[in-house]
Design a protein around this motif. Structure first.
Motif, PDB file in Angstrom:
ATOM      1  N   VAL A  20       0.599  -1.282  -0.201  1.00 42.21           N
ATOM      2  CA  VAL A  20      -0.012   0.095  -0.085  1.00 42.21           C
ATOM      3  C   VAL A  20       0.977   1.190   0.069  1.00 42.21           C
ATOM      4  N   PRO A  21       0.835   2.181  -0.965  1.00 41.35           N
ATOM      5  CA  PRO A  21       1.648   3.335  -1.065  1.00 41.35           C
ATOM      6  C   PRO A  21       1.637   3.904  -0.021  1.00 41.35           C
ATOM      7  N   ALA A  26       9.011   3.277   1.687  1.00 40.97           N
ATOM      8  CA  ALA A  26       9.597   2.394   0.696  1.00 40.97           C
ATOM      9  C   ALA A  26      10.975   2.811   0.330  1.00 40.97           C
ATOM     10  N   ALA A  27      11.309   4.206   0.044  1.00 38.75           N
ATOM     11  CA  ALA A  27      12.470   4.542  -0.224  1.00 38.75           C
ATOM     12  C   ALA A  27      13.695   3.895   0.302  1.00 38.75           C
ATOM     13  N   ASN A  28      13.344   3.464   1.537  1.00 34.86           N
ATOM     14  CA  ASN A  28      14.556   2.852   2.321  1.00 34.86           C
ATOM     15  C   ASN A  28      14.784   1.311   1.650  1.00 34.86           C
ATOM     16  N   VAL A  29      13.821   0.890   1.033  1.00 32.66           N
ATOM     17  CA  VAL A  29      14.051  -0.378   0.415  1.00 32.66           C
ATOM     18  C   VAL A  29      14.584  -0.023  -0.893  1.00 32.66           C
ATOM     19  N   CYS A  30      13.970   0.697  -1.658  1.00 33.97           N
ATOM     20  CA  CYS A  30      14.246   0.944  -3.194  1.00 33.97           C
ATOM     21  C   CYS A  30      15.447   1.385  -3.178  1.00 33.97           C
ATOM     22  N   LYS A  46       7.600  16.105  -4.385  1.00 35.08           N
ATOM     23  CA  LYS A  46       7.161  15.697  -3.280  1.00 35.08           C
ATOM     24  C   LYS A  46       7.093  14.262  -2.805  1.00 35.08           C
ATOM     25  N   PRO A  47       6.451  13.455  -3.589  1.00 35.20           N
ATOM     26  CA  PRO A  47       6.569  12.101  -3.281  1.00 35.20           C
ATOM     27  C   PRO A  47       7.863  11.352  -3.000  1.00 35.20           C
ATOM     28  N   VAL A  48       8.844  11.715  -3.635  1.00 35.67           N
ATOM     29  CA  VAL A  48      10.315  11.295  -3.627  1.00 35.67           C
ATOM     30  C   VAL A  48      10.742  11.826  -2.300  1.00 35.67           C
ATOM     31  N   ALA A  49      10.568  12.878  -2.026  1.00 37.49           N
ATOM     32  CA  ALA A  49      11.001  13.743  -0.604  1.00 37.49           C
ATOM     33  C   ALA A  49      10.506  12.990   0.604  1.00 37.49           C
ATOM     34  N   ALA A  50       9.169  12.420   0.463  1.00 38.29           N
ATOM     35  CA  ALA A  50       8.515  11.719   1.538  1.00 38.29           C
ATOM     36  C   ALA A  50       8.840  10.276   1.415  1.00 38.29           C
ATOM     37  N   LYS A  52       8.051   8.137  -0.962  1.00 36.81           N
ATOM     38  CA  LYS A  52       6.671   7.334  -1.325  1.00 36.81           C
ATOM     39  C   LYS A  52       6.977   6.827  -2.682  1.00 36.81           C
ATOM     40  N   CYS A  53       8.035   6.107  -3.065  1.00 37.32           N
ATOM     41  CA  CYS A  53       8.246   5.481  -4.551  1.00 37.32           C
ATOM     42  C   CYS A  53       6.962   4.937  -5.027  1.00 37.32           C
ATOM     43  N   SER A  54       6.222   4.392  -4.138  1.00 41.29           N
ATOM     44  CA  SER A  54       5.230   3.536  -4.455  1.00 41.29           C
ATOM     45  C   SER A  54       3.935   4.346  -4.844  1.00 41.29           C
ATOM     46  N   ALA A  55       4.030   5.621  -4.576  1.00 41.03           N
ATOM     47  CA  ALA A  55       2.909   6.398  -4.954  1.00 41.03           C
ATOM     48  C   ALA A  55       2.830   6.279  -6.463  1.00 41.03           C
ATOM     49  N   CYS A  56       3.892   6.085  -7.053  1.00 44.91           N
ATOM     50  CA  CYS A  56       3.924   6.130  -8.534  1.00 44.91           C
ATOM     51  C   CYS A  56       4.294   4.818  -9.332  1.00 44.91           C
TER      52      CYS A  56
END
Lengths: 393, 297
Positions: A20-21, A26-30, A46-50, A52-56
Motif C-alpha cells: 500500500v503506497p 518504501a524508499a529505504n527498500v528501493c 514531493k512524493p520522492v522527498a517523502a 513514497k516511491c510506491s505512490a507512482c
C-alpha cells in the motif's frame, strides 16, 4: 503460541506496508538497489522527498514502463488536476497532448524550479530536430537555451505556443527607439517582426530570414508606391498569374487580410523557405484549421507519413472537394499505384448507389483519420460493405 | 410468485426508462426534423457534382440548384422533381451562387471568371460584369437579391456590399473585429445576418449598415459555413466539418443539433448551404453527397 501470532502479525504488517503506497518509507527498500543520489537535487518531487516511491511505482509488477501504476499523464494529473484542466485549452504542445510530462520534467528531482530538466533546450531540440543548436547569427535567448523566454511549454492561444503576441514579445527586449533607428526608411508603423526576422537565428545579419522575396531584394519600390505601405493582392498576382488561376475556383483561400489574401500565409519580404510561408506549413494551416488538425491528431487510425498538407491539398484553390489536388482517387494513386489497379471496382462507371457519385478511394477511406483500421469510414468487417451492399444483410 | 414478477417487471421498465433517458443526449432528443425528399438529378446517369447553392422562387414554386461541378443550373418543382437544366450555351465557368430577379433574369456568381453574370432567359443573352468597391476589384462569393438590390459577399475582404441593378455600390457591411470577415449572410426583413466563421459569431446589421447585435456560437460549432433564421426566429448554423446543424434560440442560447456525417439518405458530407423554403422545409445543399435534401418538422 502468542509469540507465533505476534511474528505473523509483523510479517503481515510489513507486507501491507510494501503493497500500500505511503504506509512505510518504501524508499529505504528501493534505495538499496537504486542510487539515492540520482533522486536528490535542489528541487525534489514531493512524493520522492517523502520516500513514497510506491505512490507512482508498483514495486512488483505493472502494466506500464518503469513499473508505473498508471500511464504517465494519468499519474501526474492525479495530483495536478488544475493543470489537467488548463492544459486542454487552445493549442497544445505535442508532449502535453500525449501526456508525456517527463519529456521536459524530471519526475524525481531537478536543479530547476518546476522539476524542469537541467538542459531544457537540449530536450526541446530532441523533438524539434530541424532547428540547429547554432546559426551563423543566433538570437541571444535561443543561444542561451532560453526557449521559455518566448514560448509557453504546455499550451497557448496560438500555434507557435508564444507567450504573447510576437511583436509584444520582441518589444520586451528591443526598445521602440532602437527599432525605429534600425528601420529608418520603413514606410509604415513597425509591426509583424516575424514576417522578416527569424527569432531563432539566420545566416543573415539582424536575423533577417534566409530567403528574400526577389522584389524585396531589389528594393521596396518594386511593390510599394511612394508613401504607401499597403500593397494590394493585384500586385502579387501580376507576377504570380498561375496562382490567380488557381484562386478562381469553387473553393479557394481568398480570405480577408486587409485586402491582400496572399499575406494570410506568405511573408512578402523574407522567409525560411522558397515558398516564403510565415512558418512551417502545418503551423500556417493550423492557424485557421485548428479543428481539422485536432481531429487528425486525435484519430486512432489515419494516413501515415504525411509531411505537408499540400501533398494532397491545393493551398490556393481547387475545383475539387476539400480543395484536393484531384478527385478522391487521383490524389491517392500518385503514391498507391498498386491499389489503383486491383482494388474494389472504382472509377467513373462504378457509381455509389447512395449518391450517384463515382466510387473512389475516399468513399471507403478517410486519410484525415477515423476510428477504424486502415482509416476506413466504418468497421471494415461488416458495416462498411453493407452501407452499399444492403442485400447482403 | 406472480406478485413478485409484476414488481420486478415494473422495476425493470422503470430502470429501462431511466437508462434510455440518460443515454439520449438532450440536444439530440430535441431535434424535431425529419427527412422529406432530396433533389437529385437522375441519380445514376447524370448526377449533380458539387452543388454549392440553392435559390427558391416563391412565386413560381421552384427550387434552383447551382451545380458547380458541372457548370450548370438545375430547376426543380416543389416536390423535388427536375424541371430544367440551364448551362447558358455551355458558357458557365464555375457557377457558385445565383438569384432570379422578377424581370426574367438570372444572375450568377461565376467564380471561374470572377464575374456577376446575368442571363436573359428570353433573349438568351449572357452578360458578364466585374464588381468594384472603392476602386478595388471584388471577388463575389455569396449573392442575395432583396428589395431591388444585390447583396454580394466579397471573398477577399469578407465584407458584404450592396449594389443597385446597374451594379453601382451602395452600402458596405463589415466588422472590424473579424480577423477573416464573413462567410455567409441572409436578409430577413430589415435585418442582415452575417456569419463570421473564425470567431464563431453571428452579426446582425440593420440595412443601413449599423451593427445591431452579435450572437456567439460557442464551441457547439466547429467550422460553420452557412446560416438561416427559421420562421420562429431560431438561428440555424450549418457546420461543414461536423456535418450537422446547430440550433440557437432568439437570445442565442444553444438548443440542439441534428443530422450527422454519412452518405445515405438524411446524412451529410461537406454540406455548404442551408435555407428555409416558404413551405416549412429546411433545405441543405450537400456538396459532398451532390444533392439538396429537404427536411420538415
Amino acid at each position: 503460541m502468542s509469540r507465533s501470532i505476534a511474528v505473523r502479525l509483523l510479517y503481515i504488517t510489513a507486507l501491507f506496508g510494501l503493497l500500500v503506497p505511503g504506509t512505510v518509507s518504501a524508499a529505504n527498500v528501493c534505495f538499496k538497489c537504486h542510487q539515492q543520489r540520482l533522486f536528490q537535487g535542489k528541487v525534489v518531487h514531493k512524493p520522492v522527498a517523502a520516500g513514497k516511491c510506491s505512490a507512482c511505482h508498483n514495486p512488483h509488477v505493472a502494466r506500464f514502463k518503469g513499473l508505473l501504476r498508471l500511464t504517465e499523464g494519468q499519474l501526474c494529473y492525479s495530483c495536478h488536476p488544475k493543470q489537467a484542466a488548463s492544459f486542454k485549452q487552445g493549442f497544445i504542445h505535442e508532449p502535453v497532448h500525449r501526456g508525456n510530462c517527463t519529456a521536459c520534467h524530471d519526475p524525481h528531482a531537478s536543479g530547476v524550479k518546476g522539476l524542469v530538466r537541467k538542459d531544457l533546450a537540449r530536450d526541446c531540440l530532441k523533438c524539434h530536430k530541424k532547428l540547429p543548436r547554432k546559426f551563423k547569427y543566433t538570437h541571444e535567448p535561443y543561444a542561451k537555451g532560453q526557449c521559455l523566454a518566448c514560448h509557453s511549454p504546455h499550451n497557448a492561444g496560438n500555434p507557435l505556443l508564444l507567450k504573447a503576441a510576437a511583436d509584444t514579445l520582441c518589444g520586451t527586449c528591443h526598445k521602440a527607439r532602437d527599432l525605429r533607428q534600425g528601420h529608418r526608411n520603413y514606410p509604415a508603423p513597425l509591426k509583424d517582426c516575424l514576417t522578416c526576422h527569424n527569432p531563432h537565428g539566420s545566416n543573415r545579419p539582424a536575423l533577417v530570414r534566409n530567403v528574400l522575396h526577389k522584389p524585396y531584394a531589389q528594393g521596396c519600390s518594386s511593390c510599394h508606391k511612394p508613401d504607401k505601405a499597403k500593397v494590394s493582392m493585384a500586385v502579387c498576382l501580376k507576377c504570380h498569374p498561375d496562382v490567380k488561376g488557381q484562386m478562381l475556383a469553387t473553393h479557394s483561400h481568398l480570405a480577408r487580410h486587409k485586402g491582400n489574401s496572399c499575406l494570410n500565409c506568405h511573408s512578402p519580404h523574407a522567409g525560411d523557405e522558397k515558398s516564403l510561408l510565415k512558418g512551417r506549413e502545418a503551423q500556417v494551416c493550423t492557424s485557421c484549421h485548428q479543428d481539422t488538425m485536432k481531429k487528425f491528431r486525435d484519430s486512432p487510425y489515419k494516413h501515415n507519413n504525411i509531411n505537408k498538407c499540400s501533398d494532397c491539398h491545393e493551398p490556393h484553390g481547387s475545383k475539387k472537394l476539400a480543395m484536393l489536388k484531384g478527385n478522391g482517387t487521383e490524389v491517392c494513386v500518385r503514391c498507391h499505384k498498386d491499389q489503383g489497379r486491383f482494388t474494389h471496382p472504382i472509377g467513373p462507371k462504378i457509381l455509389d448507389p447512395r449518391t450517384g457519385h463515382p466510387l473512389s478511394c475516399v468513399t471507403c477511406h478517410n486519410p484525415m483519420g477515423t476510428d477504424y483500421k486502415y482509416h476506413l469510414v466504418a468497421n471494415g468487417k461488416e458495416k462498411l460493405c453493407i452501407l452499399c451492399h444492403r442485400t447482403y444483410l | 410468485m406472480k406478485k413478485k414478477w409484476v414488481s420486478w417487471s415494473g422495476k425493470t421498465v422503470l430502470a429501462l426508462i431511466f437508462i434510455v433517458s440518460c443515454n439520449i443526449p438532450s440536444a439530440w432528443a430535441a431535434a424535431p426534423w425529419h427527412w422529406a425528399f432530396a433533389m437529385k438529378q437522375d441519380l445514376l446517369q447524370d448526377s449533380m457534382n458539387m452543388p454549392t447553392a440553392l435559390f427558391i422562387d416563391k412565386g413560381k414554386e421552384h427550387y434552383y440548384v447551382v451545380d458547380s461541378g458541372k457548370n450548370r443550373l438545375l430547376s426543380f418543382n416543389r416536390q423535388g422533381e427536375l424541371l430544367n437544366i440551364l448551362n447558358a450555351g455551355k458558357s458557365l465557368d464555375v457557377p457558385y451562387d445565383m438569384v432570379r430577379t422578377g424581370d426574367g433574369m438570372i444572375w450568377v456568381v461565376e467564380k471561374g471568371r470572377n464575374s456577376l453574370t446575368s442571363i436573359d432567359l428570353q433573349s438568351r443573352k449572357v452578360t458578364r460584369a466585374t464588381l468594384h468597391y472603392d476602386g478595388r476589384l471584388i471577388y463575389p462569393d455569396r449573392l442575395e437579391y432583396v428589395g431591388g438590390l444585390f447583396y454580394v459577399l466579397d471573398k477577399v475582404t469578407g465584407d458584404i456590399i450592396s449594389y443597385t441593378k446597374a451594379l453601382k455600390p451602395r452600402q458596405r457591411y463589415s466588422c472590424d473585429k473579424c480577423s477573416r470577415g464573413f462567410v455567409d449572410f441572409r436578409i430577413y426583413g430589415q435585418t442582415l445576418w452575417a456569419l463570421d466563421r473564425q470567431q464563431k459569431t453571428v452579426y446582425r446589421f440593420d440595412l443601413g449598415g449599423a451593427l445591431d447585435g452579435t450572437i456567439s456560437l460557442g464551441n457547439f460549432v466547429s467550422f460553420p459555413v452557412s446560416l438561416a433564421v427559421g420562421p420562429s426566429g431560431y438561428l440555424y448554423i450549418l457546420d461543414r466539418h461536423k456535418r450537422d446543424i446547430a440550433v440557437y434560440d432568439k437570445s442565442g442560447i444553444f438548443k440542439y443539433h441534428f443530422l450527422r456525417h454519412g452518405f445515405s439518405r438524411g446524412e451529410l458530407d461537406y454540406p455548404i448551404e442551408i435555407r428555409f423554403d416558404p413551405w416549412g422545409g429546411l433545405c441543405v445543399v450537400d456538396e459532398g453527397n451532390s444533392r439538396v435534401e429537404v427536411f420538415r418538422r
